[in-house]
Design an enzyme around this catalytic site. Sequence first.
Site, PDB file in Angstrom:
ATOM      1  N   HIS A 137       0.836  -1.202   0.000  1.00  0.00           N
ATOM      2  CA  HIS A 137       0.000   0.000   0.000  1.00  0.00           C
ATOM      3  C   HIS A 137       0.866   1.246   0.000  1.00  0.00           C
ATOM      4  O   HIS A 137       1.954   1.276   0.569  1.00  0.00           O
ATOM      5  CB  HIS A 137      -0.896   0.013   1.241  1.00  0.00           C
ATOM      6  CG  HIS A 137      -1.954  -1.044   1.229  1.00  0.00           C
ATOM      7  ND1 HIS A 137      -3.046  -0.990   0.387  1.00  0.00           N
ATOM      8  CD2 HIS A 137      -2.098  -2.177   1.947  1.00  0.00           C
ATOM      9  CE1 HIS A 137      -3.815  -2.036   0.599  1.00  0.00           C
ATOM     10  NE2 HIS A 137      -3.257  -2.784   1.541  1.00  0.00           N
ATOM     11  N   ARG A 204      17.641  -7.967   9.317  1.00  0.00           N
ATOM     12  CA  ARG A 204      19.052  -7.611   9.097  1.00  0.00           C
ATOM     13  C   ARG A 204      19.873  -8.894   9.078  1.00  0.00           C
ATOM     14  O   ARG A 204      19.468  -9.925   9.633  1.00  0.00           O
ATOM     15  CB  ARG A 204      19.549  -6.674  10.196  1.00  0.00           C
ATOM     16  CG  ARG A 204      19.501  -7.265  11.578  1.00  0.00           C
ATOM     17  CD  ARG A 204      19.934  -6.265  12.642  1.00  0.00           C
ATOM     18  NE  ARG A 204      19.938  -6.856  13.973  1.00  0.00           N
ATOM     19  CZ  ARG A 204      20.960  -7.523  14.499  1.00  0.00           C
ATOM     20  NH1 ARG A 204      22.088  -7.680  13.788  1.00  0.00           N
ATOM     21  NH2 ARG A 204      20.892  -8.030  15.712  1.00  0.00           N
TER      22      ARG A 204
END
Length: 247
Positions: A137, A204
């Site tokens: 979105h 990460r």
Amino acid sequence: MPKNRNTFSSLTAWRRRLASRAVHGGWGLIKEAGAVTAEHPGKLRFRRIGAGTRLAFPQGTVFGEPWIELGDHCIIAEQVTLTAGMMPGLDLGADPILTLGNGVVLGRGSHVIADTTVTIGSDTYCGPYVYITSTNHSYDDPHQPVGKQWPRMEPVEIGPGCWLGTGAVVLPGARLGRNVVVAAGAVVRGEVPDHAVVAGAPARIVRTWDEENGWQPPLRTPAPVPIPEGVTPQQLLAIAELTPEEA
């Protein structure tokens, strides 16, 4: 009176066991009949569905099948959503939109949403409830509801041999290399190199591998012991049936 009550209870228990067996047996037949394979595609008409590939019943939402290619020996668990395009009935052109390589596993309740190209490499395994999407979105206009704003779409590529843990999310534009491990619940965006482990939201890199240094940081778990040569499947089954005392 107690004797009659015991007789009634026994009869009730027997009927419940019989009904339970019938329900489970019937559900097993329904699941077998409802599974989708190349030989028995049902109403689904994929661009390609490879030999040995199976979509378990009940399936999740599936549309845009003419632009979906499924490789050989893929396992698609129950309630898995596979979509190509933003909605059914669109003409998406000549090329495939969603491509699964050979031996891909999608765990129960996973979603692969391909409004633009999504490619999952061979022998990539996904745990339950993994979410892979090429669409996100947008919220550029602060005066319009987010759901009414035109979404952003970027291709997604997941290399071969990867493992995505339960509840992992792969966002638009992500590119995962070969043999990448995505921890459970991680949210992945951007590029991830070969032989990396990623965790967190946003994800990460927490561990990497190369030829010279091996895994860094070093693995804390011992290497798995390989099955000795010459051991047959029958022998492995016999070992699995041993009690702790016998083992």
